[in-house]
Enzyme design. Sequence first.
Site, PDB file in Angstrom:
ATOM      1  N   GLN A   1       0.624  -1.311   0.095  1.00  0.00           N
ATOM      2  CA  GLN A   1      -0.056   0.068   0.026  1.00  0.00           C
ATOM      3  C   GLN A   1       0.980   1.229  -0.125  1.00  0.00           C
ATOM      4  OE1 GLN A   1      -1.744  -0.991   3.724  1.00  0.00           O
ATOM      5  NE2 GLN A   1      -1.608   1.030   4.279  1.00  0.00           N
TER       6      GLN A   1
ATOM      7  N   CYS B   1      -5.436   0.504   3.829  1.00  0.00           N
ATOM      8  CA  CYS B   1      -5.366  -0.975   4.214  1.00  0.00           C
ATOM      9  C   CYS B   1      -6.604  -1.653   3.743  1.00  0.00           C
ATOM     10  CB  CYS B   1      -4.816  -0.970   5.560  1.00  0.00           C
ATOM     11  SG  CYS B   1      -5.928  -0.146   6.654  1.00  0.00           S
TER      12      CYS B   1
ATOM     13  N   HIS C   1      -6.502  -1.569  11.412  1.00  0.00           N
ATOM     14  CA  HIS C   1      -5.972  -1.920  10.172  1.00  0.00           C
ATOM     15  C   HIS C   1      -6.660  -3.092   9.813  1.00  0.00           C
ATOM     16  CE1 HIS C   1      -2.480  -2.534   7.529  1.00  0.00           C
ATOM     17  NE2 HIS C   1      -2.262  -3.572   8.271  1.00  0.00           N
TER      18      HIS C   1
ATOM     19  N   ASN D   1      -0.868  -9.473   4.926  1.00  0.00           N
ATOM     20  CA  ASN D   1      -0.718  -7.811   5.188  1.00  0.00           C
ATOM     21  C   ASN D   1      -0.631  -7.385   3.717  1.00  0.00           C
ATOM     22  OD1 ASN D   1      -0.879  -5.715   6.559  1.00  0.00           O
ATOM     23  ND2 ASN D   1       1.185  -6.052   7.419  1.00  0.00           N
TER      24      ASN D   1
END
Length: 385
Positions: free
Chosen positions: A162, A168, A311, A338
């Site tokens: 990102q 996110c 997140h 992630n």
Amino acid sequence: MDRNFFLFAVIATAATASLCSSESLASPHSTERDGDPLIRQVVDDGDVNRLPLGAEHHFSLFKRRFGKSYASEEEHNRRFKIFKANMRRAQRHQSFDPSAVHGVTQFADLTPFEFRKAFLGLRGHRLRLPVDTNAAPILPTENLPTDFDWRERGAVTPVKNQGSCGSCWSFSTTGALEGANFLATGELVSLSEQQLVDCDHECDPDEADSCDSGCNGGLMNSAFEYTLKAGGLMREEDYPYTGTDRGTCKFDKSKIAASVANFSVVPLDEDQIAANLVKNGPLAIAINAVFMQTYIGGVSCPFICSKRLDHGVLLVGYGSAGYAPIRMRDKDYWIIKNSWGENWGENGYYRICKGRNICGVDSMVSTVAAVRIGDTSIAAAAAGQ
């Protein structure tokens, strides 16, 4: 923990690697690449200046590996001070989370505020059923596999990055729809986060500050709602990621690659989360990322962690062989994809304990279904076509 204990490990370095680099490490414990090992060290007495090679040397290695440079000597000195503070922070994280490894990451020169602003981005924190969202049906849980990983079944795209943008939520959203689209069509297609960043301004009417806002954050369920209304998402290659929210919306309905049929919220029950994961594909989830800033590898199982969600990530699997030395036994864990590139964590992934809703990992979980081939009427009706 022994106050004189030192943890040393060697991980790869790359002289020109940057924050947005996607070049993967061989493993989270790989050895040096180009002659300058970066030493992962956690010092229990908190004095980073007592490291064998000195804090200055490790800051130099950090700058080299992650391609860091600063505009002035004053800024350099400020970042060095922050770096030392983050080494002390990693030491504290290690003491609270002994089954994982904490130390130098690409975020080691950022204050906690800078880290949250640039690399997190979940808006809204109320743990409730979002407006216009259905509750997922209760699924049978008797015959769930002991271990399960959608990466091994072709439903997960490579780890993305990102950059310095609080987007996110968009990566969590696309990851879930990529998996659902794979289950519906048999094709794994990388979908456009930039479409969500530029075009999605969906709001939760019950929470004034929770509109999807590009690099300033958003919510996965709001993004699913936008995608349902818009008719779908374009391919990544047709609408590539830029890491900024200064552009105009360039959505082209003729290039939709995946469409949402429906989405729902999974109850705060780990068996139901596992059952939905196995049946419906990767799940969009929220987490408190405080321990992720210093995470290197292993199963994160902190003794204390806030459940304030900040997140958005993607749940892709679970396992049962994560050894937790403090508990002297194997510990079940979730596998999380992630969006900070493959040079973070375990090749871009994070493992966290199952069993106690650690860091709020079970608190906000959504599943999405994609429109199947030949069933375009759903997407057309949602988009008003």
